[in-house]
Design a protein around this motif. Structure first.
Motif: not given
Length: 186
Positions: A66-68, A90-92, A96-102, A184-185
């Motif tokens: 979530d923070m990222r 793509q970034y994380l 897509s399903a996990s992004v939708t839930k997040m 991210d790094a």
């Protein structure tokens, strides 16, 4: 700056006592002591960064992913860009399903808003709420400002040495993994 007692598991005597990984031939005791001090300070900085991240996560009631995601959304906002769920996926490196839930979870807790994409009416964008943006700035931004202050106290020549060291260290560590780092790094 006075020397501190900074024990580290990355010190030469702790991590490679038989010199199987690091050839120390031709290095003076003083050189080895300085290198150990660098390793200890890097270890201390990693520990502090982990404490900062845990503190921010607890304060904002978010996990690391979530923070990222919020950092990505905030960075894009500062650059005048929008972020789509697909870009977050793509970034994380998550589905897509996990992004939708997040996004559902972040939206339910008042951290983000879904908005219409400015040019693609079939797509959505994700924006950070003003309250979360301010909380992130207060929690994470103030720590980043301290890094900037430390760098600003160095001369131009000293900053060049630090840049060379950090870039060289990152390159060497990355080559030991065999794959490039995510954005991210960097």
């Amino acid at each position: 700056m006075a020397a501190k007692d900074l024990s580290t598991m990355y010190g030469l005597s702790e991590s490679d006592p038989e010199q199987k990984l690091i050839n120390r031939a031709g290095m003076s005791a003083s050189d080895l002591e300085q290198i150990d001090r660098i390793m200890a300070e890097m270890g201390r900085m990693r520990q502090i960064e982990r404490r900062i991240m845990r503190s921010s996560q607890e304060f904002m009631k978010l996990n690391e992913t979530d923070m990222r995601a919020l950092r990505k959304i905030i960075s894009a906002k500062h650059a005048g860009r929008s972020v789509t769920p697909g870009e977050l996926s793509q970034y994380l490196g998550i589905s897509s399903a996990s992004v939708t839930k997040m996004i559902d979870r972040l939206e339910a807790h008042g951290h983000v808003l879904r908005t219409k994409h400015p040019t693609d009416r079939r797509s959505q964008c994700v924006e950070v709420t003003e309250e979360t943006h301010l909380a992130a700035r207060d929690q994470v931004g103030r720590h980043h400002a301290k890094r900037f202050e430390a760098a600003s106290r160095l001369s131009s020549e000293e900053r060049d040495v630090v840049i060379k060291f950090l870039a060289g260290t990152s390159d060497a560590m990355e080559s030991s993994l065999g794959s490039p780092l995510d954005d991210d790094a960097r």
